[in-house]
Design an enzyme around this catalytic site. Structure first.
Site, short mmCIF file in Angstrom:
data_model
loop_
_atom_site.label_atom_id
_atom_site.label_comp_id
_atom_site.label_asym_id
_atom_site.label_seq_id
_atom_site.Cartn_x
_atom_site.Cartn_y
_atom_site.Cartn_z
N ASP A 1 -9.30 -4.20 0.45
CA ASP A 1 -9.49 -5.35 -0.42
C ASP A 1 -9.93 -6.56 0.40
O ASP A 1 -9.59 -6.66 1.59
CB ASP A 1 -8.18 -5.69 -1.15
CG ASP A 1 -7.83 -4.66 -2.22
OD1 ASP A 1 -8.73 -3.92 -2.65
OD2 ASP A 1 -6.65 -4.60 -2.62
N TYR B 1 0.22 0.53 7.25
CA TYR B 1 0.01 -0.87 6.89
C TYR B 1 1.22 -1.71 7.28
O TYR B 1 2.35 -1.23 7.28
CB TYR B 1 -0.19 -1.02 5.39
CG TYR B 1 -1.37 -0.31 4.80
CD1 TYR B 1 -2.61 -0.94 4.69
CD2 TYR B 1 -1.26 1.00 4.32
CE1 TYR B 1 -3.71 -0.29 4.13
CE2 TYR B 1 -2.35 1.65 3.76
CZ TYR B 1 -3.56 1.01 3.67
OH TYR B 1 -4.63 1.66 3.11
N ASP C 1 -0.92 -9.26 -6.22
CA ASP C 1 -1.03 -9.86 -4.90
C ASP C 1 -1.14 -11.38 -5.01
O ASP C 1 -1.10 -11.95 -6.10
CB ASP C 1 -2.20 -9.26 -4.10
CG ASP C 1 -3.55 -9.47 -4.78
OD1 ASP C 1 -3.72 -10.49 -5.47
OD2 ASP C 1 -4.43 -8.61 -4.61
N ARG D 1 0.07 -2.86 -2.85
CA ARG D 1 0.50 -3.93 -3.77
C ARG D 1 1.27 -3.38 -4.95
O ARG D 1 2.20 -4.01 -5.45
CB ARG D 1 -0.69 -4.79 -4.19
CG ARG D 1 -1.87 -4.09 -4.74
CD ARG D 1 -3.09 -5.02 -4.65
NE ARG D 1 -4.32 -4.27 -4.73
CZ ARG D 1 -5.07 -4.21 -5.82
NH1 ARG D 1 -4.70 -4.83 -6.93
NH2 ARG D 1 -6.18 -3.51 -5.83
#
Length: 288
Positions: free
Chosen positions: A38, A66, A80, A171
């Site tokens: 993203d 992550y 988010d 997310r």
């Protein structure tokens, strides 16, 4: 020029922006990334050049790691920090409750893909529908969370390290943790630190790549495509066997069934081959 450049993608740039950047940097037309990040996310983005683009789909299937920060007590329409706030509530969770909630997501879980995602439904990307205020029903998908480590708890902010399978939406994971705690949550920041065998330590910032190009040193940081397949054992072929495999012939070959890195006698990487029923055949060719 063939191989892989690992970019440390900056915040605010799309994965496609990075592909265009590498095209301009190298003068190569055949360039592709290996799994979208993203725009708000940063970190490891392998970009394949030349014949390495044949392997892009295989790296997309790799596991990922992550570092994410979630904020408790608030939800947004995009899950988010870029979204509009939907709900707010007071947070009074204990650290034990947070650890228990986070730990409950380790293993195989089901996720409903977010509306703000590039998944297509009815020929339209979900985020295109979401921007028009349209929400459609999405089927849940199974993903694997191998581990989640809580790196820090600072009031309502929780920093996580997540090791997961392809297709995992971090997310969505953050929002689901908030639901589990009954206070809501959204993902504030996201940094990918590993994709398959490639780590953040071997990534390069845009500024550094520009400097290397100006110094005519880009070749120094291009990773050979066979590095992508380090987990597969290697096979060396003689000249006769090379002729067979490059002509698409399934040759008799003894060995355990499975995938292999295949090289010629000079160490030139030829293909990913598969041994099945006592025969070796190319699965993905990289010879020129």
């Amino acid at each position: 020029m063939n191989g892989i450049i690992i970019i440390d993608k900056p915040n605010g740039r799309t994965s496609h922006d990075m592909v265009n950047f590498i095209r301009r940097l190298t003068g190569m037309k055949k360039v592709g990334h290996t799994g979208t990040l993203d725009p708000m996310a940063t970190g490891v983005l392998p970009v394949c050049i030349g014949s390495a683009t044949k392997a892009a789909d295989m790296l997309t299937l790799s596991d990922k790691c992550y570092i994410a920060e979630l904020v408790l007590g608030m939800t947004t329409d995009t899950q988010d920090a870029d979204g509009e706030v939907l709900t707010e509530c007071e947070v009074n969770c204990s650290e034990k409750e947070i650890y228990d909630a986070v730990g409950s997501f380790i293993g195989e879980i089901e996720q409903i893909p977010p509306m703000y995602s590039a998944i297509k439904q009815g020929g339209k990307k979900l985020y295109e529908l979401a921007r028009k205020g349209i929400e459609v029903e999405r089927k849940s998908r199974k993903v694997q969370i191998y581990s989640i480590d809580i790196l820090k708890i600072d009031g309502e902010r929780v920093t996580l390290r997540v090791f997961c399978s392809k297709g995992t939406y971090i997310r969505t994971l953050c929002e689901d943790i908030g639901i589990k705690l009954r206070v809501g949550a959204y993902m504030n920041t996201l940094r990918r630190v590993r994709t398959g065998p490639f780590t953040i330590e071997e990534s390069h910032e845009v500024r550094e790549l520009n400097e290397l190009q100006q110094e005519d040193r880009l070749n120094e940081i291009i990773i050979p495509v066979d590095r992508m397949f380090d987990e597969y054992p290697e096979i060396l072929l003689n000249q006769k066997q090379v002729r067979s495999i490059t002509n698409g012939i399934a040759m008799t070959y003894s060995g355990n069934e499975g995938l292999y890195r295949v090289y010629d006698e000079n160490g030139r990487f030829l293909c990913i081959g598969r041994i099945r029923d006592g025969k070796l055949k190319s699965e993905k060719a990289f010879w020129n």
